[in-house]
Design a protein around this motif. Structure first.
Motif, mmCIF file in Angstrom:
data_model
loop_
_atom_site.group_PDB
_atom_site.id
_atom_site.type_symbol
_atom_site.label_atom_id
_atom_site.label_comp_id
_atom_site.label_asym_id
_atom_site.label_seq_id
_atom_site.Cartn_x
_atom_site.Cartn_y
_atom_site.Cartn_z
ATOM 1 N N TYR A 84 0.769 -1.237 0.000
ATOM 2 C CA TYR A 84 0.000 0.000 0.000
ATOM 3 C C TYR A 84 0.808 1.300 0.000
ATOM 4 O O TYR A 84 0.251 2.365 -0.238
ATOM 5 C CB TYR A 84 -0.937 0.024 1.222
ATOM 6 C CG TYR A 84 -1.908 -1.120 1.247
ATOM 7 C CD1 TYR A 84 -2.877 -1.265 0.254
ATOM 8 C CD2 TYR A 84 -1.861 -2.074 2.266
ATOM 9 C CE1 TYR A 84 -3.775 -2.322 0.274
ATOM 10 C CE2 TYR A 84 -2.759 -3.136 2.294
ATOM 11 C CZ TYR A 84 -3.710 -3.251 1.305
ATOM 12 O OH TYR A 84 -4.600 -4.310 1.322
ATOM 13 N N LYS A 120 -3.653 2.709 -4.133
ATOM 14 C CA LYS A 120 -4.087 1.346 -4.378
ATOM 15 C C LYS A 120 -5.521 1.122 -3.898
ATOM 16 O O LYS A 120 -6.068 0.031 -4.065
ATOM 17 C CB LYS A 120 -3.161 0.351 -3.669
ATOM 18 C CG LYS A 120 -1.706 0.422 -4.100
ATOM 19 C CD LYS A 120 -1.510 0.030 -5.545
ATOM 20 C CE LYS A 120 -0.035 0.003 -5.934
ATOM 21 N NZ LYS A 120 0.181 -0.405 -7.336
ATOM 22 N N GLU A 121 -6.119 2.158 -3.300
ATOM 23 C CA GLU A 121 -7.483 2.062 -2.794
ATOM 24 C C GLU A 121 -8.394 3.003 -3.565
ATOM 25 O O GLU A 121 -8.019 4.136 -3.861
ATOM 26 C CB GLU A 121 -7.515 2.408 -1.293
ATOM 27 C CG GLU A 121 -8.879 2.339 -0.651
ATOM 28 C CD GLU A 121 -9.513 0.959 -0.794
ATOM 29 O OE1 GLU A 121 -10.726 0.910 -1.027
ATOM 30 O OE2 GLU A 121 -8.805 -0.062 -0.678
ATOM 31 N N SER A 122 -9.598 2.548 -3.891
ATOM 32 C CA SER A 122 -10.528 3.373 -4.669
ATOM 33 C C SER A 122 -11.728 3.852 -3.859
ATOM 34 O O SER A 122 -12.534 4.643 -4.343
ATOM 35 C CB SER A 122 -11.035 2.579 -5.886
ATOM 36 O OG SER A 122 -11.693 1.396 -5.465
ATOM 37 N N THR A 123 -11.840 3.397 -2.615
ATOM 38 C CA THR A 123 -12.983 3.801 -1.794
ATOM 39 C C THR A 123 -12.597 4.943 -0.848
ATOM 40 O O THR A 123 -11.426 5.255 -0.667
ATOM 41 C CB THR A 123 -13.503 2.631 -0.940
ATOM 42 O OG1 THR A 123 -12.561 2.360 0.123
ATOM 43 C CG2 THR A 123 -13.664 1.384 -1.787
ATOM 44 N N ARG A 126 -12.071 1.837 3.961
ATOM 45 C CA ARG A 126 -12.455 0.472 4.334
ATOM 46 C C ARG A 126 -11.318 -0.148 5.137
ATOM 47 O O ARG A 126 -10.166 0.294 5.058
ATOM 48 C CB ARG A 126 -12.759 -0.382 3.102
ATOM 49 C CG ARG A 126 -11.561 -0.732 2.247
ATOM 50 C CD ARG A 126 -11.985 -1.486 0.990
ATOM 51 N NE ARG A 126 -10.821 -1.764 0.141
ATOM 52 C CZ ARG A 126 -10.232 -2.963 0.052
ATOM 53 N NH1 ARG A 126 -10.704 -3.988 0.749
ATOM 54 N NH2 ARG A 126 -9.180 -3.131 -0.741
ATOM 55 N N LEU A 137 -7.811 1.737 5.048
ATOM 56 C CA LEU A 137 -7.341 2.288 3.784
ATOM 57 C C LEU A 137 -8.263 3.400 3.292
ATOM 58 O O LEU A 137 -9.473 3.338 3.470
ATOM 59 C CB LEU A 137 -7.275 1.191 2.717
ATOM 60 C CG LEU A 137 -6.416 -0.029 3.027
ATOM 61 C CD1 LEU A 137 -6.603 -1.073 1.943
ATOM 62 C CD2 LEU A 137 -4.950 0.358 3.157
ATOM 63 N N LYS A 138 -7.663 4.404 2.673
ATOM 64 C CA LYS A 138 -8.436 5.522 2.142
ATOM 65 C C LYS A 138 -7.774 6.015 0.861
ATOM 66 O O LYS A 138 -6.552 6.094 0.774
ATOM 67 C CB LYS A 138 -8.490 6.659 3.171
ATOM 68 C CG LYS A 138 -9.299 7.859 2.736
ATOM 69 C CD LYS A 138 -9.267 8.936 3.822
ATOM 70 C CE LYS A 138 -10.042 10.170 3.385
ATOM 71 N NZ LYS A 138 -9.985 11.240 4.419
ATOM 72 N N ARG A 139 -8.572 6.343 -0.136
ATOM 73 C CA ARG A 139 -8.019 6.842 -1.386
ATOM 74 C C ARG A 139 -7.529 8.283 -1.216
ATOM 75 O O ARG A 139 -8.061 9.037 -0.390
ATOM 76 C CB ARG A 139 -9.058 6.779 -2.500
ATOM 77 C CG ARG A 139 -10.207 7.762 -2.337
ATOM 78 C CD ARG A 139 -11.268 7.532 -3.387
ATOM 79 N NE ARG A 139 -12.355 8.508 -3.267
ATOM 80 C CZ ARG A 139 -13.561 8.338 -3.790
ATOM 81 N NH1 ARG A 139 -13.832 7.225 -4.472
ATOM 82 N NH2 ARG A 139 -14.487 9.265 -3.646
#
Length: 216
Positions: A84, A120-123, A126, A137-139
């Motif tokens: 990440y 690497k995160e799109s939301t 989560r 993780l956070k975009r």
């Protein structure tokens, strides 16, 4: 590397490019002349022989037993950082929130769940589990690069400072001001990430005098 390659040659390749007790992501390996299916078969053979160990789905490592331990071990933090935050060639994330606040001394509390902003995160947020470690993780609001990751991380800390800091408002400002001074951030770099700066963070940069530590 051809289909006829043996596991010894593959092991040598993994040793050279990854080393022991370091995360190996199967889906990132691309070897000329070796199909994905053939690669998976080689991995299965190496797992069976003990030359390779599995950390999680699609994540492996070459085991090497340290002198003081009875078995090999892959540090989950290495997997988290590699997955990440950064590889050997690029940076795509950074620790944020209470996690980074602890790292720079704003708080002595270490959160049970690590917070990471990553491309690497799109939301918008989560929680996943890597090994036994929970990771939130956070975009990002703007593209993360090797050049701006450190500054974006710092700006995130400025924005959330009062939420996590155990220091007085004045001491919080001083700590952040000194941090910016030590990192020698430039005004040019700051301008390049303006789209990711909130109004609240901008006000704090001025009120705490942090903005004056950016070099011309």
């Amino acid at each position: 590397m051809e289909e006829g390659v043996d596991t010894c040659m593959l092991k040598e390749y993994l040793e050279k490019n990854y080393g022991y007790n370091e995360p190996i992501f199967l889906n990132e390996i691309r070897l000329e002349g070796l199909s994905d299916n053939a690669l998976r078969q080689y991995f299965k053979r190496m797992l069976k022989s003990g030359d390779l160990a599995r950390f999680d789905t699609g994540i492996y490592y070459l085991p090497k037993v340290p002198r003081l331990l009875k078995k090999s071990y892959l540090d989950p933090m290495k997997v988290i950082i590699r997955k990440y935050i950064q590889s050997t060639t690029e940076t795509y994330g950074y620790f944020a929130g209470a996690t980074f606040a602890n790292q720079i001394g704003l708080t002595t509390q270490m959160p049970a769940t690590l917070e990471i902003v990553t491309s690497k995160e799109s939301t918008e947020g989560r929680t996943v589990t890597v090994g036994s470690q929970a990771v939130r993780l956070k975009r990002p609001v703007t593209t993360i690069t090797s050049e701006n990751a450190g500054l974006l991380q710092f700006l995130d800390a400025v924005f959330h400072a009062e939420k996590y800091s155990e220091l007085s408002n004045s001491d919080t400002g001083i700590l952040l001001k000194n941090y910016a001074k030590q990192r020698n951030y430039s005004k040019e770099l700051l301008s390049s990430v303006l789209s990711g700066i909130t109004g609240s963070a901008a006000i704090k940069l001025i009120e705490w005098g942090i903005i004056y530590e950016f070099t011309s």
